[in-house]
Design a protein around this motif. Sequence first.
Motif, PDB file in Angstrom:
ATOM      1  N   ASP A 192       0.853  -1.220   0.084  1.00 24.12           N
ATOM      2  CA  ASP A 192       0.074   0.001  -0.023  1.00 24.12           C
ATOM      3  C   ASP A 192       0.721   1.346  -0.031  1.00 24.12           C
ATOM      4  OD1 ASP A 192      -2.526  -1.243   0.135  1.00 24.12           O
ATOM      5  OD2 ASP A 192      -2.425  -1.734   2.387  1.00 24.12           O
ATOM      6  N   LEU A 193       2.003   1.117   0.076  1.00 22.08           N
ATOM      7  CA  LEU A 193       2.966   2.258   0.524  1.00 22.08           C
ATOM      8  C   LEU A 193       3.584   3.080  -0.570  1.00 22.08           C
ATOM      9  CD1 LEU A 193       4.311   1.174   4.029  1.00 22.08           C
ATOM     10  CD2 LEU A 193       2.289   2.507   3.377  1.00 22.08           C
ATOM     11  N   SER A 194       3.431   2.723  -1.902  1.00 21.14           N
ATOM     12  CA  SER A 194       4.268   3.367  -3.025  1.00 21.14           C
ATOM     13  C   SER A 194       3.597   4.948  -2.985  1.00 21.14           C
ATOM     14  CB  SER A 194       3.787   2.853  -4.542  1.00 21.14           C
ATOM     15  OG  SER A 194       4.210   1.589  -4.403  1.00 21.14           O
ATOM     16  N   SER A 195       4.553   5.800  -3.028  1.00 21.74           N
ATOM     17  CA  SER A 195       4.404   7.207  -3.102  1.00 21.74           C
ATOM     18  C   SER A 195       5.331   7.991  -3.905  1.00 21.74           C
ATOM     19  CB  SER A 195       4.103   7.811  -1.694  1.00 21.74           C
ATOM     20  OG  SER A 195       3.958   9.152  -1.316  1.00 21.74           O
ATOM     21  N   PHE A 196       4.911   9.201  -4.196  1.00 23.33           N
ATOM     22  CA  PHE A 196       5.585  10.275  -4.984  1.00 23.33           C
ATOM     23  C   PHE A 196       6.382  11.186  -3.736  1.00 23.33           C
ATOM     24  CE2 PHE A 196       2.899   9.357  -8.641  1.00 23.33           C
ATOM     25  CZ  PHE A 196       3.972   8.893  -9.618  1.00 23.33           C
ATOM     26  N   SER A 197       5.682  10.827  -2.656  1.00 20.61           N
ATOM     27  CA  SER A 197       6.125  11.666  -1.662  1.00 20.61           C
ATOM     28  C   SER A 197       7.248  11.345  -0.720  1.00 20.61           C
ATOM     29  CB  SER A 197       5.083  12.115  -0.561  1.00 20.61           C
ATOM     30  OG  SER A 197       4.166  12.920  -1.471  1.00 20.61           O
ATOM     31  N   LYS A 198       8.084  12.081   0.161  1.00 16.59           N
ATOM     32  CA  LYS A 198       9.133  11.699   1.131  1.00 16.59           C
ATOM     33  C   LYS A 198       8.226  10.966   2.412  1.00 16.59           C
ATOM     34  CE  LYS A 198      12.713  14.704  -0.757  1.00 16.59           C
ATOM     35  NZ  LYS A 198      13.521  15.730  -0.484  1.00 16.59           N
ATOM     36  N   PRO A 199       8.957   9.967   3.001  1.00  8.35           N
ATOM     37  CA  PRO A 199       8.335   9.802   4.214  1.00  8.35           C
ATOM     38  C   PRO A 199       7.905  10.846   5.540  1.00  8.35           C
ATOM     39  CG  PRO A 199      10.016   8.335   3.707  1.00  8.35           C
ATOM     40  CD  PRO A 199      10.115   9.559   2.767  1.00  8.35           C
ATOM     41  N   ARG A 200       7.208  10.584   6.113  1.00 10.43           N
ATOM     42  CA  ARG A 200       6.876  11.764   7.312  1.00 10.43           C
ATOM     43  C   ARG A 200       6.912  10.689   8.625  1.00 10.43           C
ATOM     44  NH1 ARG A 200       1.988  15.792   8.264  1.00 10.43           N
ATOM     45  NH2 ARG A 200       2.631  16.394  10.585  1.00 10.43           N
ATOM     46  N   ASP A 201       5.554  10.100   8.985  1.00 10.91           N
ATOM     47  CA  ASP A 201       5.675   9.308  10.071  1.00 10.91           C
ATOM     48  C   ASP A 201       5.584   7.733   9.703  1.00 10.91           C
ATOM     49  OD1 ASP A 201       5.467  11.345  11.614  1.00 10.91           O
ATOM     50  OD2 ASP A 201       3.107  11.345  11.777  1.00 10.91           O
ATOM     51  N   LEU A 202       5.992   7.677   8.498  1.00  8.91           N
ATOM     52  CA  LEU A 202       6.111   6.139   7.956  1.00  8.91           C
ATOM     53  C   LEU A 202       6.637   5.156   8.587  1.00  8.91           C
ATOM     54  CD1 LEU A 202       5.300   4.291   5.397  1.00  8.91           C
ATOM     55  CD2 LEU A 202       7.515   4.871   4.431  1.00  8.91           C
ATOM     56  N   LEU A 203       7.835   5.438   9.108  1.00 10.65           N
ATOM     57  CA  LEU A 203       8.843   4.218   9.950  1.00 10.65           C
ATOM     58  C   LEU A 203       8.271   4.125  11.393  1.00 10.65           C
ATOM     59  CD1 LEU A 203      12.261   5.132   8.387  1.00 10.65           C
ATOM     60  CD2 LEU A 203      10.822   3.388   7.841  1.00 10.65           C
ATOM     61  N   GLU A 204       7.368   5.110  11.825  1.00 10.00           N
ATOM     62  CA  GLU A 204       7.208   4.926  13.143  1.00 10.00           C
ATOM     63  C   GLU A 204       5.712   4.011  12.919  1.00 10.00           C
ATOM     64  OE1 GLU A 204       5.873   8.622  14.987  1.00 10.00           O
ATOM     65  OE2 GLU A 204       7.859   9.861  14.310  1.00 10.00           O
ATOM     66  N   VAL A 205       4.902   4.029  12.049  1.00 12.49           N
ATOM     67  CA  VAL A 205       3.646   3.305  11.920  1.00 12.49           C
ATOM     68  C   VAL A 205       4.268   1.937  11.102  1.00 12.49           C
ATOM     69  CG1 VAL A 205       1.618   3.054  10.662  1.00 12.49           C
ATOM     70  CG2 VAL A 205       2.219   5.213  11.489  1.00 12.49           C
TER      71      VAL A 205
ATOM     72  N   PRO B 283       7.573   0.108  10.949  1.00 10.57           N
ATOM     73  CA  PRO B 283       9.142   0.373  11.188  1.00 10.57           C
ATOM     74  C   PRO B 283       9.574  -0.745  10.233  1.00 10.57           C
ATOM     75  CG  PRO B 283       7.917  -1.115  12.903  1.00 10.57           C
ATOM     76  CD  PRO B 283       6.872  -0.426  12.098  1.00 10.57           C
ATOM     77  N   GLY B 284       9.351  -1.538   9.631  1.00 11.84           N
ATOM     78  CA  GLY B 284       9.941  -2.340   8.522  1.00 11.84           C
ATOM     79  C   GLY B 284       9.713  -1.758   7.112  1.00 11.84           C
ATOM     80  N   ALA B 285       9.154  -0.936   6.918  1.00 10.07           N
ATOM     81  CA  ALA B 285       9.226  -0.361   5.495  1.00 10.07           C
ATOM     82  C   ALA B 285      10.481   0.129   4.922  1.00 10.07           C
ATOM     83  CB  ALA B 285       8.196   0.879   5.458  1.00 10.07           C
ATOM     84  N   LEU B 286      10.825  -0.726   3.735  1.00 12.96           N
ATOM     85  CA  LEU B 286      11.910  -0.146   2.917  1.00 12.96           C
ATOM     86  C   LEU B 286      11.630   0.095   1.596  1.00 12.96           C
ATOM     87  CD1 LEU B 286      14.222  -3.291   4.098  1.00 12.96           C
ATOM     88  CD2 LEU B 286      14.640  -0.719   5.083  1.00 12.96           C
ATOM     89  N   VAL B 287      12.412   1.025   0.991  1.00 10.56           N
ATOM     90  CA  VAL B 287      12.142   1.179  -0.538  1.00 10.56           C
ATOM     91  C   VAL B 287      12.829   0.150  -1.269  1.00 10.56           C
ATOM     92  CG1 VAL B 287      12.856   2.958  -2.362  1.00 10.56           C
ATOM     93  CG2 VAL B 287      12.319   3.994  -0.167  1.00 10.56           C
ATOM     94  N   GLU B 288      12.096  -0.389  -2.216  1.00  4.36           N
ATOM     95  CA  GLU B 288      12.763  -1.786  -3.029  1.00  4.36           C
ATOM     96  C   GLU B 288      13.046  -0.983  -4.015  1.00  4.36           C
ATOM     97  OE1 GLU B 288       9.208  -4.452  -3.020  1.00  4.36           O
ATOM     98  OE2 GLU B 288      10.108  -5.531  -1.666  1.00  4.36           O
ATOM     99  N   THR B 289      12.350  -0.029  -4.858  1.00  2.15           N
ATOM    100  CA  THR B 289      12.930   0.560  -6.078  1.00  2.15           C
ATOM    101  C   THR B 289      12.545   1.983  -6.103  1.00  2.15           C
ATOM    102  OG1 THR B 289      10.954  -0.208  -7.483  1.00  2.15           O
ATOM    103  CG2 THR B 289      12.603  -1.796  -7.518  1.00  2.15           C
ATOM    104  N   ALA B 290      13.070   2.944  -6.904  1.00  4.51           N
ATOM    105  CA  ALA B 290      12.534   4.176  -6.978  1.00  4.51           C
ATOM    106  C   ALA B 290      12.577   4.370  -8.454  1.00  4.51           C
ATOM    107  CB  ALA B 290      13.385   5.076  -6.269  1.00  4.51           C
TER     108      ALA B 290
END
Length: 196
Positions: A51-64, A66-73
């Motif tokens: 669900d997390l693909s985005s054109f924006s930079k993270p804000r509270d993403l890693l708090e919610v 914590p295992g989120a990692l960019v796989e490709t950009a």
Amino acid sequence: NPERIYLIEPNPGLAEDLAQLCDAHEAVEHLAFGVTASGGRQRLHVYNFFDLSSFSKPRDLLEVYPGALVETAPEVQTLTPAELVARLNLSDAAPNRLVGETTGVEYALLEAFINSDMLGAFPHLYVRMSSHTLFEGSCGIAEIDALLEGAGYQKTLPLVDTGNTDWQIYHYRFDPQAYRSIRLAEENAQLVHALE
């Protein structure tokens, strides 16, 4: 039974799966670009959470998450709302529906639709949003409500049940009478201001 369904998905990693889906359903067409307020080529951050693909930079993403990692950009092509509507060549007579899942750019994109006079092409609008401010540009549902209300949309109740409290789908219906009233009020305010 919609006559046509356009799946707008810029992630090239999903292209093969979407091609198979389109092959299986004649009414479905995959459009391999994104939609952003400014259009042009933009960097899409594809995370290891679906669900997390985005054109924006993270804000509270890693708090919610914590295992989120960019796989490709990948850098992908995006269209403005006006360019999208021109590309779709929508019928005025059809009850067009827009379903938006634009994590991090929800407000900016809806505002761009409104400013380009393109949002009214969709009598029904569905917005899927996280209950958290995951990315820069994310906002709360109250801000989305106010923005859309000012464009003649009314939120319907109850909410669409997603079975996931972290993500909700909100449905808005365009009210032409409310839109005309809003525009008349704005014109009156401008006239009063000009006469002062």
